[in-house]
Design a protein around this motif. Structure first.
Motif, PDB file in Angstrom:
ATOM      1  N   GLY A  61      -0.608   4.469  -7.379  1.00 53.29           N
ATOM      2  CA  GLY A  61      -0.228   3.117  -7.770  1.00 53.29           C
ATOM      3  C   GLY A  61       0.425   2.270  -6.701  1.00 53.29           C
ATOM      4  O   GLY A  61       0.836   1.141  -6.979  1.00 53.29           O
ATOM      5  N   TRP A  62       0.519   2.756  -5.484  1.00 54.75           N
ATOM      6  CA  TRP A  62       1.141   1.969  -4.424  1.00 54.75           C
ATOM      7  C   TRP A  62       0.061   1.171  -3.697  1.00 54.75           C
ATOM      8  O   TRP A  62      -0.813   1.731  -3.046  1.00 54.75           O
ATOM      9  CB  TRP A  62       1.901   2.888  -3.467  1.00 54.75           C
ATOM     10  CG  TRP A  62       3.101   3.483  -4.129  1.00 54.75           C
ATOM     11  CD1 TRP A  62       3.149   4.623  -4.884  1.00 54.75           C
ATOM     12  CD2 TRP A  62       4.421   2.945  -4.145  1.00 54.75           C
ATOM     13  NE1 TRP A  62       4.408   4.840  -5.351  1.00 54.75           N
ATOM     14  CE2 TRP A  62       5.221   3.823  -4.921  1.00 54.75           C
ATOM     15  CE3 TRP A  62       5.016   1.822  -3.574  1.00 54.75           C
ATOM     16  CZ2 TRP A  62       6.581   3.600  -5.136  1.00 54.75           C
ATOM     17  CZ3 TRP A  62       6.375   1.602  -3.786  1.00 54.75           C
ATOM     18  CH2 TRP A  62       7.142   2.485  -4.555  1.00 54.75           C
ATOM     19  N   HIS A  63       0.154  -0.155  -3.796  1.00 58.04           N
ATOM     20  CA  HIS A  63      -0.913  -1.006  -3.281  1.00 58.04           C
ATOM     21  C   HIS A  63      -0.436  -1.826  -2.090  1.00 58.04           C
ATOM     22  O   HIS A  63       0.768  -1.913  -1.799  1.00 58.04           O
ATOM     23  CB  HIS A  63      -1.440  -1.929  -4.380  1.00 58.04           C
ATOM     24  CG  HIS A  63      -0.396  -2.834  -4.967  1.00 58.04           C
ATOM     25  ND1 HIS A  63      -0.058  -4.040  -4.400  1.00 58.04           N
ATOM     26  CD2 HIS A  63       0.397  -2.696  -6.061  1.00 58.04           C
ATOM     27  CE1 HIS A  63       0.896  -4.620  -5.121  1.00 58.04           C
ATOM     28  NE2 HIS A  63       1.193  -3.823  -6.131  1.00 58.04           N
ATOM     29  N   LEU A  64      -1.339  -2.456  -1.400  1.00 60.80           N
ATOM     30  CA  LEU A  64      -1.001  -3.262  -0.230  1.00 60.80           C
ATOM     31  C   LEU A  64      -0.271  -4.541  -0.622  1.00 60.80           C
ATOM     32  O   LEU A  64      -0.534  -5.137  -1.660  1.00 60.80           O
ATOM     33  CB  LEU A  64      -2.261  -3.647   0.542  1.00 60.80           C
ATOM     34  CG  LEU A  64      -3.099  -2.529   1.168  1.00 60.80           C
ATOM     35  CD1 LEU A  64      -4.218  -3.134   1.999  1.00 60.80           C
ATOM     36  CD2 LEU A  64      -2.248  -1.591   2.012  1.00 60.80           C
ATOM     37  N   SER A  65       0.639  -4.959   0.236  1.00 57.25           N
ATOM     38  CA  SER A  65       1.263  -6.269   0.104  1.00 57.25           C
ATOM     39  C   SER A  65       0.260  -7.332   0.565  1.00 57.25           C
ATOM     40  O   SER A  65      -0.808  -7.002   1.107  1.00 57.25           O
ATOM     41  CB  SER A  65       2.522  -6.338   0.969  1.00 57.25           C
ATOM     42  OG  SER A  65       2.163  -6.241   2.350  1.00 57.25           O
ATOM     43  N   GLU A  66       0.599  -8.599   0.390  1.00 57.40           N
ATOM     44  CA  GLU A  66      -0.275  -9.663   0.898  1.00 57.40           C
ATOM     45  C   GLU A  66      -0.425  -9.542   2.412  1.00 57.40           C
ATOM     46  O   GLU A  66      -1.513  -9.738   2.959  1.00 57.40           O
ATOM     47  CB  GLU A  66       0.296 -11.034   0.519  1.00 57.40           C
ATOM     48  CG  GLU A  66       0.219 -11.334  -0.976  1.00 57.40           C
ATOM     49  CD  GLU A  66       0.689 -12.741  -1.299  1.00 57.40           C
ATOM     50  OE1 GLU A  66       1.001 -13.503  -0.338  1.00 57.40           O
ATOM     51  OE2 GLU A  66       0.755 -13.082  -2.483  1.00 57.40           O
ATOM     52  N   PRO A  91      -8.200   9.173  -0.460  1.00 58.47           N
ATOM     53  CA  PRO A  91      -8.400   8.696  -1.838  1.00 58.47           C
ATOM     54  C   PRO A  91      -7.277   7.819  -2.394  1.00 58.47           C
ATOM     55  O   PRO A  91      -7.438   7.252  -3.475  1.00 58.47           O
ATOM     56  CB  PRO A  91      -8.490   9.998  -2.653  1.00 58.47           C
ATOM     57  CG  PRO A  91      -8.744  11.079  -1.659  1.00 58.47           C
ATOM     58  CD  PRO A  91      -8.081  10.630  -0.394  1.00 58.47           C
ATOM     59  N   LEU A  92      -6.157   7.697  -1.705  1.00 49.18           N
ATOM     60  CA  LEU A  92      -5.032   6.942  -2.250  1.00 49.18           C
ATOM     61  C   LEU A  92      -5.324   5.439  -2.280  1.00 49.18           C
ATOM     62  O   LEU A  92      -6.146   4.930  -1.525  1.00 49.18           O
ATOM     63  CB  LEU A  92      -3.766   7.215  -1.440  1.00 49.18           C
ATOM     64  CG  LEU A  92      -3.243   8.658  -1.547  1.00 49.18           C
ATOM     65  CD1 LEU A  92      -2.025   8.853  -0.661  1.00 49.18           C
ATOM     66  CD2 LEU A  92      -2.898   9.010  -2.992  1.00 49.18           C
ATOM     67  N   GLN A  93      -4.620   4.746  -3.176  1.00 46.78           N
ATOM     68  CA  GLN A  93      -4.909   3.330  -3.427  1.00 46.78           C
ATOM     69  C   GLN A  93      -4.763   2.472  -2.177  1.00 46.78           C
ATOM     70  O   GLN A  93      -5.595   1.600  -1.893  1.00 46.78           O
ATOM     71  CB  GLN A  93      -3.996   2.790  -4.525  1.00 46.78           C
ATOM     72  CG  GLN A  93      -4.275   1.337  -4.901  1.00 46.78           C
ATOM     73  CD  GLN A  93      -3.525   0.890  -6.139  1.00 46.78           C
ATOM     74  OE1 GLN A  93      -3.034   1.703  -6.905  1.00 46.78           O
ATOM     75  NE2 GLN A  93      -3.436  -0.406  -6.343  1.00 46.78           N
ATOM     76  N   ARG A  94      -3.705   2.703  -1.397  1.00 47.87           N
ATOM     77  CA  ARG A  94      -3.466   1.847  -0.235  1.00 47.87           C
ATOM     78  C   ARG A  94      -4.546   1.987   0.837  1.00 47.87           C
ATOM     79  O   ARG A  94      -4.871   1.020   1.525  1.00 47.87           O
ATOM     80  CB  ARG A  94      -2.081   2.128   0.367  1.00 47.87           C
ATOM     81  CG  ARG A  94      -1.836   3.564   0.817  1.00 47.87           C
ATOM     82  CD  ARG A  94      -0.371   3.729   1.151  1.00 47.87           C
ATOM     83  NE  ARG A  94       0.007   5.062   1.588  1.00 47.87           N
ATOM     84  CZ  ARG A  94       0.345   6.047   0.767  1.00 47.87           C
ATOM     85  NH1 ARG A  94       0.314   5.865  -0.542  1.00 47.87           N
ATOM     86  NH2 ARG A  94       0.721   7.228   1.250  1.00 47.87           N
ATOM     87  N   THR A  95      -5.119   3.180   0.968  1.00 48.18           N
ATOM     88  CA  THR A  95      -6.188   3.358   1.952  1.00 48.18           C
ATOM     89  C   THR A  95      -7.517   2.809   1.422  1.00 48.18           C
ATOM     90  O   THR A  95      -8.313   2.264   2.188  1.00 48.18           O
ATOM     91  CB  THR A  95      -6.334   4.839   2.330  1.00 48.18           C
ATOM     92  OG1 THR A  95      -6.213   5.655   1.157  1.00 48.18           O
ATOM     93  CG2 THR A  95      -5.279   5.250   3.326  1.00 48.18           C
TER      94      THR A  95
END
Length: 236
Positions: A61-66, A91-95
């Motif tokens: 659930g950790w996503h990129l900032s703007e 596989p993680l969300q941020r990548t």
């Protein structure tokens, strides 16, 4: 501290660290003029939205900032015109979010590769920076007893091993062309240090791996002949 300042500090610290040389004649024995040149690019993900400074590790659930999205787009655009034949990511969300603009440039979706996953860390979910750091609590101190392993997470040797499995798959699939692997800072550092014959245990201040940066392994045949570093998103 800015990305630029962090990068300059890392470069200065790295210059002070002894640089072992490659074993004599290894390249000349294995890399010949008939072998193909292949480049495997390791891309670190962009900035994550994390106002509370939590060590998120492998948590979902950790996503990129703007800003992180802009960084990813800038780095992806630097690959315009490259002959990318293989594309994979953690596989993680941020990548996966970092990989989105690469999909537009490369023209294909990434393979999800578990070997590119973030390093395991027993401090996941904790705030570990500043005066409110969980590390001030004595109950966590036994985890810090062996920093050279490290005792608080996945061993450096195991991180480097699985990274090189991923790198070798990419090299074979992209032989004679280029590959892009989107992954995480410590994973890239472990691969960098093994490729340069450095000890895997290290001072984090010596790390040269900024957000959305690119570490490129240049192979002739199956031999690494150069390791290059760039920051296409360093201006953001």
């Amino acid at each position: 501290m800015s990305n630029k300042t962090n990068s300059q500090a890392a470069q200065q610290a790295a210059q002070q660290e002894p640089q072992p040389t490659q074993p004599e004649n290894q390249t000349s024995k294995r890399a010949t003029k008939h072998a193909k040149t292949t480049v495997v690019h390791l891309v670190r993900h962009g900035e994550v939205y994390n106002p509370d400074k939590i060590l998120y590790g492998r948590l979902p659930g950790w996503h990129l900032s703007e800003r992180g999205q802009r960084q990813a787009a800038a780095t992806a655009s630097s690959f315009e015109g490259h002959g990318i034949r293989y594309f994979a990511c953690s596989p993680l969300q941020r990548t996966q979010e970092t990989s989105k603009p690469f999909t537009e440039v490369i023209g294909t979706k990434p393979i999800l590769d578990e070997d590119l996953l973030e390093a395991g860390n027993t401090f996941e979910g904790l705030h570990i920076k500043g005066i409110d750091s969980a590390l001030w609590n004595p109950k966590y101190w036994p985890r810090l007893r062996r920093p050279s392993v490290p005792s608080w997470g996945e061993p450096y040797e195991e991180i480097a091993d699985r990274m090189f499995y991923a790198i070798e798959r990419a090299r074979e699939a992209a032989e004679g062309a280029e590959a892009v692997l989107v992954t995480h800072q410590l994973c890239i550092i472990a691969a960098q240090r093994r490729a340069r014959y450095l000890k895997l245990a290290h001072n984090p201040a010596t790390r040269q791996c900024d957000l959305a940066s690119v570490t490129s392994f240049v192979f002739v045949g199956d031999t690494i002949v150069d390791v290059r570093y760039s920051e296409p998103a360093g201006h953001l």
